[in-house]
Design a protein around this motif. Structure first.
Motif, mmCIF file in Angstrom:
data_model
loop_
_atom_site.group_PDB
_atom_site.id
_atom_site.type_symbol
_atom_site.label_atom_id
_atom_site.label_comp_id
_atom_site.label_asym_id
_atom_site.label_seq_id
_atom_site.Cartn_x
_atom_site.Cartn_y
_atom_site.Cartn_z
ATOM 1 N N LEU A 147 40.697 34.172 37.866
ATOM 2 C CA LEU A 147 39.083 34.396 38.219
ATOM 3 C C LEU A 147 39.044 34.632 39.666
ATOM 4 C CD1 LEU A 147 37.777 32.711 34.997
ATOM 5 C CD2 LEU A 147 38.049 35.070 35.311
ATOM 6 N N GLU A 148 39.631 33.678 40.346
ATOM 7 C CA GLU A 148 39.235 33.803 41.818
ATOM 8 C C GLU A 148 39.894 34.952 42.503
ATOM 9 O OE1 GLU A 148 41.559 30.421 43.476
ATOM 10 O OE2 GLU A 148 40.263 28.884 42.379
ATOM 11 N N LEU A 149 40.802 35.674 41.679
ATOM 12 C CA LEU A 149 41.352 36.802 42.367
ATOM 13 C C LEU A 149 40.391 38.057 41.863
ATOM 14 C CD1 LEU A 149 43.610 38.493 43.435
ATOM 15 C CD2 LEU A 149 44.329 38.717 41.359
ATOM 16 N N ALA B 277 41.834 29.930 36.346
ATOM 17 C CA ALA B 277 41.029 29.723 37.504
ATOM 18 C C ALA B 277 41.662 30.488 38.770
ATOM 19 C CB ALA B 277 41.074 28.318 37.977
ATOM 20 N N PRO B 278 42.997 30.473 39.244
ATOM 21 C CA PRO B 278 43.478 31.542 40.077
ATOM 22 C C PRO B 278 43.187 33.019 39.717
ATOM 23 C CG PRO B 278 45.067 30.117 39.600
ATOM 24 C CD PRO B 278 44.080 29.748 38.676
ATOM 25 N N GLN C 99 37.917 39.113 33.742
ATOM 26 C CA GLN C 99 36.500 38.378 33.859
ATOM 27 C C GLN C 99 35.624 39.239 33.061
ATOM 28 O OE1 GLN C 99 34.556 39.354 37.586
ATOM 29 N NE2 GLN C 99 34.454 36.949 38.023
ATOM 30 N N ALA D 270 37.121 37.615 41.696
ATOM 31 C CA ALA D 270 36.188 37.486 42.539
ATOM 32 C C ALA D 270 36.149 38.067 44.067
ATOM 33 C CB ALA D 270 35.509 35.912 42.793
ATOM 34 N N LEU D 271 37.301 38.402 44.367
ATOM 35 C CA LEU D 271 37.719 39.054 45.585
ATOM 36 C C LEU D 271 37.522 40.765 45.168
ATOM 37 C CD1 LEU D 271 41.154 37.472 46.592
ATOM 38 C CD2 LEU D 271 38.965 37.005 47.532
#
Length: 106
Positions: free
Chosen positions: A86-88, A83-84, A26, A90-91
């Motif tokens: 970057l979702e990780l 996408a997955p 990221q 964000a956590l």
């Protein structure tokens, strides 16, 4: 019981490594995205120069082995797992307050 504790410790360390890789991905994407405007579909093209591109490639290849279904003949595996990943990222809770991508003008 001890074996379970060792397995739990290894799992926790692997999870922490995964989040660290996602956060670094990221960071690199933000660093090189600049002021790139999104396309009509919302996608943003980012060119990442060497040596950062080598890091991104390795992280996306590792993520593809984790997140991508094995028999998925769809899009490019690296693009599919972005996408997955970057979702990780964000956590993860940042250790320092996030810096703005563009310096504020006063």
């Amino acid at each position: 019981m001890i074996a379970d504790a060792h397995a739990a410790e290894r799992f926790m360390r692997a999870a922490m490594l995964g989040v660290a890789m996602a956060v670094e991905t990221q960071r690199l994407l933000r660093l090189h995205a600049g002021d790139s405007p999104p396309d009509q579909d919302g996608a943003v093209g980012v060119e990442i120069p060497f040596p950062d591109s080598t890091v991104i490639t390795a992280v996306l290849d590792a993520a593809a082995s984790c997140f991508r279904p094995p028999d998925d003949p769809g899009e490019d595996p690296r693009q599919a797992v972005l996408a997955p990943l970057l979702e990780l990222a964000a956590l993860a809770k940042p250790l320092v307050p996030p810096q703005p991508l563009v310096p504020e003008r006063r």
